[in-house]
Design an enzyme around this catalytic site. Structure first.
Site, PDB file in Angstrom:
ATOM      1  N   CYS A 112     101.124  35.613  11.142  1.00 41.21           N
ATOM      2  CA  CYS A 112     101.462  36.219   9.840  1.00 41.21           C
ATOM      3  C   CYS A 112     102.945  36.566   9.721  1.00 41.21           C
ATOM      4  CB  CYS A 112     100.613  37.453   9.597  1.00 41.21           C
ATOM      5  SG  CYS A 112      98.858  37.075   9.483  1.00 41.21           S
ATOM      6  N   HIS A 251     104.381  42.196   4.405  1.00 42.41           N
ATOM      7  CA  HIS A 251     103.285  41.233   4.578  1.00 42.41           C
ATOM      8  C   HIS A 251     102.022  41.866   3.988  1.00 42.41           C
ATOM      9  CE1 HIS A 251     100.243  38.716   6.138  1.00 42.41           C
ATOM     10  NE2 HIS A 251      99.878  39.521   7.116  1.00 42.41           N
ATOM     11  N   ASN A 281      94.895  38.322   2.520  1.00 49.90           N
ATOM     12  CA  ASN A 281      95.950  38.085   3.510  1.00 49.90           C
ATOM     13  C   ASN A 281      96.168  36.570   3.625  1.00 49.90           C
ATOM     14  OD1 ASN A 281      97.444  37.684   5.822  1.00 49.90           O
ATOM     15  ND2 ASN A 281      96.324  39.171   7.059  1.00 49.90           N
TER      16      ASN A 281
HETATM   17  N1  COA Z   1      81.154  44.743   5.133  1.00 50.42           N
HETATM   18  C1  COA Z   1      80.400  45.787   5.494  1.00 50.42           C
HETATM   19  N2  COA Z   1      80.487  46.367   6.699  1.00 50.42           N
HETATM   20  C2  COA Z   1      81.368  45.840   7.569  1.00 50.42           C
HETATM   21  C3  COA Z   1      82.171  44.739   7.261  1.00 50.42           C
HETATM   22  C4  COA Z   1      82.039  44.173   5.988  1.00 50.42           C
HETATM   23  N3  COA Z   1      82.769  43.130   5.577  1.00 50.42           N
HETATM   24  N4  COA Z   1      82.958  44.454   8.314  1.00 50.42           N
HETATM   25  C5  COA Z   1      82.659  45.358   9.264  1.00 50.42           C
HETATM   26  N5  COA Z   1      81.687  46.175   8.826  1.00 50.42           N
HETATM   27  C6  COA Z   1      81.043  47.283   9.515  1.00 50.42           C
HETATM   28  C7  COA Z   1      81.207  47.176  11.012  1.00 50.42           C
HETATM   29  O1  COA Z   1      80.226  46.311  11.545  1.00 50.42           O
HETATM   30  C8  COA Z   1      81.017  48.620  11.439  1.00 50.42           C
HETATM   31  O2  COA Z   1      79.633  48.907  11.466  1.00 50.42           O
HETATM   32  P1  COA Z   1      79.008  49.750  12.664  1.00 50.42           P
HETATM   33  O3  COA Z   1      79.697  51.087  12.607  1.00 50.42           O
HETATM   34  O4  COA Z   1      77.565  49.780  12.328  1.00 50.42           O
HETATM   35  O5  COA Z   1      79.334  48.965  13.900  1.00 50.42           O
HETATM   36  C9  COA Z   1      81.617  49.418  10.279  1.00 50.42           C
HETATM   37  O6  COA Z   1      81.675  48.507   9.179  1.00 50.42           O
HETATM   38  C10 COA Z   1      82.989  49.943  10.581  1.00 50.42           C
HETATM   39  O7  COA Z   1      83.718  48.905  11.178  1.00 50.42           O
HETATM   40  P2  COA Z   1      85.221  49.087  11.568  1.00 50.42           P
HETATM   41  O8  COA Z   1      85.723  47.816  12.172  1.00 50.42           O
HETATM   42  O9  COA Z   1      85.389  50.337  12.338  1.00 50.42           O
HETATM   43  O10 COA Z   1      85.866  49.281  10.123  1.00 50.42           O
HETATM   44  P3  COA Z   1      87.318  49.680   9.762  1.00 50.42           P
HETATM   45  O11 COA Z   1      87.325  50.889   8.926  1.00 50.42           O
HETATM   46  O12 COA Z   1      88.250  49.615  10.931  1.00 50.42           O
HETATM   47  O13 COA Z   1      87.742  48.453   8.795  1.00 50.42           O
HETATM   48  C11 COA Z   1      89.033  46.447   8.904  1.00 50.42           C
HETATM   49  C12 COA Z   1      87.725  47.142   9.282  1.00 50.42           C
HETATM   50  C13 COA Z   1      89.009  45.034   9.478  1.00 50.42           C
HETATM   51  C14 COA Z   1      89.126  46.368   7.394  1.00 50.42           C
HETATM   52  C15 COA Z   1      90.219  47.275   9.476  1.00 50.42           C
HETATM   53  O14 COA Z   1      90.022  47.534  10.851  1.00 50.42           O
HETATM   54  C16 COA Z   1      91.530  46.600   9.287  1.00 50.42           C
HETATM   55  O15 COA Z   1      92.045  46.530   8.198  1.00 50.42           O
HETATM   56  N6  COA Z   1      92.177  46.079  10.383  1.00 50.42           N
HETATM   57  C17 COA Z   1      93.362  45.311  10.287  1.00 50.42           C
HETATM   58  C18 COA Z   1      93.013  43.899   9.979  1.00 50.42           C
HETATM   59  C19 COA Z   1      94.196  43.056   9.600  1.00 50.42           C
HETATM   60  O16 COA Z   1      94.868  43.373   8.664  1.00 50.42           O
HETATM   61  N7  COA Z   1      94.423  41.953  10.327  1.00 50.42           N
HETATM   62  C20 COA Z   1      95.455  41.018  10.076  1.00 50.42           C
HETATM   63  C21 COA Z   1      96.775  41.566  10.473  1.00 50.42           C
HETATM   64  S1  COA Z   1      98.031  40.406  10.168  1.00 50.42           S
END
Ligand code: COA
Length: 324
Positions: A112, A251, A281
């Site tokens: 990215c 980004h 993204n």
């Molecule tokens: N819909 C519903 N539930 C979802 C889901 C979706 N699309 N994706 C994950 N979950 C669930 C998980 O399974 C988890 O359930 P559990 O508690 O029963 O295990 C729960 O939601 C929380 O998951 P978690 O990963 O802790 O959520 P979060 O608040 O961290 O949000 C992201 C997840 C991916 C949105 C967040 O971590 C994030 O933005 N990370 C950065 C990602 C990114 O930008 N990457 C590229 C960088 S260049």
């Protein structure tokens, strides 16, 4: 004197994939995706919208704005990790499509952060070869690298391309400075395998296919801290106050990452350009798409100070300052 952006262009696929469409693919909801990421829709490529084709259209638009003909282009640098072929490079396909016979062309893969790294390479090239003009393009079709059964990742990414034409000018504007970093020790928090190896000795038994895999929470934490440090460090080095920044184009990964970053930096939110809600993204394409939109909306005036920053797999990250 500096490396000046003469023109910008972008290209998005026609097809929109909404959060409601994703509800039919995986167990998720519009509310969950919107509250966790800020994304409403993303664009998904159809036939004729490969990374090189999106990149070619974006490049044509940038050259039209710059009033530069294809024969004047000496170099094409393309940031991507989702070209339809590993070899030749996406840049060579774009060179062929454009008919840019006087240019040499190559790809950069910094995930990215690819556009920022490619912009820096272009800037350094032009500081040596001062009478040349170059294209720097970020283009991705991450829809072809997404596991559509994995709700953790498939909600995040989209396709698109953005491009800039650069020239070194005897003017007090252009790229001011860049501050770029990588940390390969953290590779396993955000990665994508290559195709499985045809050499049994090198075959990786746990290769799940060419899909993006991610530890979302860890990526979130590192992204905020790393971009904050890169930006603050750059501003101190260049003796520039945060208040002097006229526009920030980060980004476009995720609205929560951006909000946290903006609050830690203490920059006025109105100065931050955000379009992640429309495109998700788009990896290396996100900054040049946003830059083109900001430019065409008249958000950038001659003399404005522009701050761009990125974070991605590798990890790779950094920030750059440009005088418009
Ligand atoms: N819909 C519903 N539930 C979802 C889901 C979706 N699309 N994706 C994950 N979950 C669930 C998980 O399974 C988890 O359930 P559990 O508690 O029963 O295990 C729960 O939601 C929380 O998951 P978690 O990963 O802790 O959520 P979060 O608040 O961290 O949000 C992201 C997840 C991916 C949105 C967040 O971590 C994030 O933005 N990370 C950065 C990602 C990114 O930008 N990457 C590229 C960088 S260049």
């Amino acid at each position: 004197m500096g490396t000046v952006i003469l023109g910008t262009g972008s290209c998005l696929p026609e097809k929109r994939l909404s959060n409601h469409d994703l509800e039919k693919l995986v167990e998720t909801s519009d509310e969950w995706i919107l509250s966790r990421t800020g994304i409403s829709t993303r664009r998904i490529s159809g036939k004729g919208e490969e990374a090189f084709q999106l990149g070619t259209t974006a490049a044509r638009k940038a050259m039209a704005m710059a009033n530069v003909s294809v024969d004047e282009i000496d170099l094409i640098i393309v940031a991507t990790m989702s070209s339809h072929m590993t070899m030749p490079s996406c840049a060579c396909f774009i060179q062929k499509e454009l008919g840019a016979d006087n240019a040499f062309a190559y790809d950069v893969n910094a995930a990215c952060s690819g556009f920022l790294f490619a912009l820096d390479s272009g800037d350094k090239f032009l500081r040596v070869e001062q009478n040349k003009k170059i294209l720097v393009i970020g283009t991705e079709t991450l829809s072809s690298r997404t596991d559509w059964k994995d709700r953790n990742t498939c909600i995040l990414f989209g396709d698109g391309a953005g491009a800039v034409v650069l020239e070194y000018k005897e003017e007090e504007r252009g790229v001011v400075a860049s501050n770029l970093f990588s940390d390969g020790t953290l590779w396993n928090l955000l990665y994508m395998h290559a195709a499985s190896s045809s050499n049994p000795e090198l075959e990786q038994p746990d290769n799940p296919g060419v899909h993006i895999l991610m530890e979302g929470r860890e990526v979130f934490k590192y992204a905020v801290k790393a971009m904050e440090a890169a930006i603050n460090d750059l501003l101190i080095r260049e003796n520039i106050e945060m208040d002097s920044i006229d526009l920030m184009i980060p980004h476009q990964a995720n609205i929560r990452i951006l909000k946290k970053l903006v609050s830690r930096l203490g920059i006025n939110q109105e100065k931050v350009f955000i379009n992640v809600q429309k495109y998700g993204n788009t990896s290396a394409a996100s900054i040049p798409i946003a830059l083109d939109e900001a430019n065409r909306e008249g958000r950038l005036k001659r003399g404005d100070l522009l701050l761009v920053c990125s974070f991605g797999g590798g990890f790779t990250w950094g920030a750059s300052l440009l005088r418009w």
